[in-house]
Design an enzyme around this catalytic site. Structure first.
Site, PDB file in Angstrom:
ATOM      1  N   LYS A 193     153.282 -45.457 -47.292  1.00  0.00           N
ATOM      2  CA  LYS A 193     153.113 -46.339 -46.138  1.00  0.00           C
ATOM      3  C   LYS A 193     154.400 -46.478 -45.333  1.00  0.00           C
ATOM      4  O   LYS A 193     154.361 -46.554 -44.099  1.00  0.00           O
ATOM      5  CB  LYS A 193     152.621 -47.724 -46.595  1.00  0.00           C
ATOM      6  N   LYS A 251     142.115 -39.813 -46.817  1.00  0.00           N
ATOM      7  CA  LYS A 251     141.194 -40.917 -47.050  1.00  0.00           C
ATOM      8  C   LYS A 251     140.646 -41.445 -45.729  1.00  0.00           C
ATOM      9  O   LYS A 251     141.371 -41.525 -44.738  1.00  0.00           O
ATOM     10  CB  LYS A 251     141.915 -42.035 -47.809  1.00  0.00           C
ATOM     11  N   LYS A 305     140.694 -47.140 -41.634  1.00  0.00           N
ATOM     12  CA  LYS A 305     140.478 -47.982 -40.453  1.00  0.00           C
ATOM     13  C   LYS A 305     141.548 -47.748 -39.401  1.00  0.00           C
ATOM     14  O   LYS A 305     141.338 -48.027 -38.223  1.00  0.00           O
ATOM     15  CB  LYS A 305     140.479 -49.459 -40.873  1.00  0.00           C
TER      16      LYS A 305
END
Length: 332
Positions: free
Chosen positions: A111, A194, A197
């Protein structure tokens, strides 16, 4: 009865991945476990959030749970920030966990990327707060996807170290619950990533609020390869996009991947996509409509979350009191 804790971040635009990877499983679990389901809004602010968007997304996640069949009377549904014990126990665990443990967390590296010096401290200690979420309720089981298994292992390490440090078995070591087909739903545009959103392409994901026409369009545009549908599970392994669509069909139909291979193997993906569209619309359209009904009545959603937070607080307060006593804090 064994107790489950699980949560979803309110980052908006719930996807098919959230449904198949988490929420659908919660509906199945609620008959056999005492369940606590949390909208983890404190985790969401590890990266900056627009306040109004965060409030709206928190209600949307709750609406998604309710529309999918999570019963708010049988289970506890609440938002994390409404129970201060999460933050209090999170700080205590910051003082129990070791830097070396956190340095091994791969999700922070993914991240933060090349800009980890600019990442928030909250993003770094995120796994300690996750441990607090679980252990504040002495949960015995945690449904997790592949990307969260490492964090649950850390929660177990923290629980064990706390118990050892203070010579008292305060916390259980929670066990992971790993589910089968499509626990990790991949992007419709890139089968190696993956479904997210945050992906800039709307066509990379199916949203839980998408209508039938939108679902059909996204499946029609989903990336595949020129070969027919694989006839065996082994033949799927090097064909990421094909395997992803087949896994989605299997999960929505309560089948195994091998069953999908047997049923559709050798056919064209144009025909398979029609079948996938039919089952996706059949399963998701009623949920989408019910979600919209809840979103049109935010007071009802807020009332359910408020009731859940009071029930969660009643479970959390005795645990936090015990922890403070063990640690040596003076209490009124």
């Amino acid at each position: 009865m064994d107790r489950i804790f699980s949560g979803v971040q309110p980052s908006g635009n719930l996807t098919l991945g959230n449904y198949l990877g988490a929420i659908r499983n919660w509906v199945k679990l609620q008959n056999d476990y005492e369940c606590i389901f949390c909208v983890v809004d404190m985790h969401a602010i590890t990266v900056w959030q627009d306040p109004e968007s965060l409030r709206r997304a928190t209600r949307e996640v709750a609406a998604g749970m309710l529309a999918s069949g999570v019963d708010p009377k049988r289970n506890i549904i609440f938002n994390q920030s409404s129970v201060s014990g999460h933050a209090e126990l999170g700080w205590i665990f910051n003082c129990v966990a070791r830097l070396g443990w956190l340095n091994r967390m791969t999700q922070f590296k993914e991240k933060a990327g090349k800009h980890k010096e600019n990442a928030s401290c909250g993003l770094y200690v995120y796994p300690n707060l996750m441990a607090a979420d679980i252990l504040l309720y002495k949960a015995t089981h945690v449904p997790v996807g592949d990307d969260q298994k490492q964090h649950l292992e850390l929660a177990r390490d923290i629980a064990q170290k706390f118990n050892n440090d203070f010579g008292k078995e305060v916390f259980p070591l929670p066990d992971p619950m790993i589910f089968g087909t499509a626990t990790r739903v991949m992007s419709l545009r890139d089968g190696t990533k993956k479904m997210s959103k945050s992906d800039p392409s709307e066509y990379s994901r199916i949203g839980m609020t998408d209508d039938a026409d939108t679902i059909a369009l996204k499946i029609r545009k989903a990336k595949t390869d020129p070969q027919p549908v694989p006839e065996t599970v082994e033949a799927c392994e090097d064909r990421a996009e094909a395997k992803n669509l087949m896994n989605i069909y299997a999960a929505l139909s309560d089948l195994e991947l091998k069953d999908v291979c047997a049923q559709y193997g050798g056919q064209s993906f144009a025909d398979f996509k029609k079948a996938l569209t039919e089952v996706a619309v059949d399963k998701l359209s009623p949920i989408s409509q019910e979600m919209q009904r809840y979103m049109d009545d935010p007071a009802q959603v807020d009332a359910i979350l408020h009731d859940g937070s009071e029930r969660a607080r009643a479970l959390a307060e005795p645990v936090l009191k015990e922890v403070k006593e063990v640690v040596g804090f003076l209490q009124p």
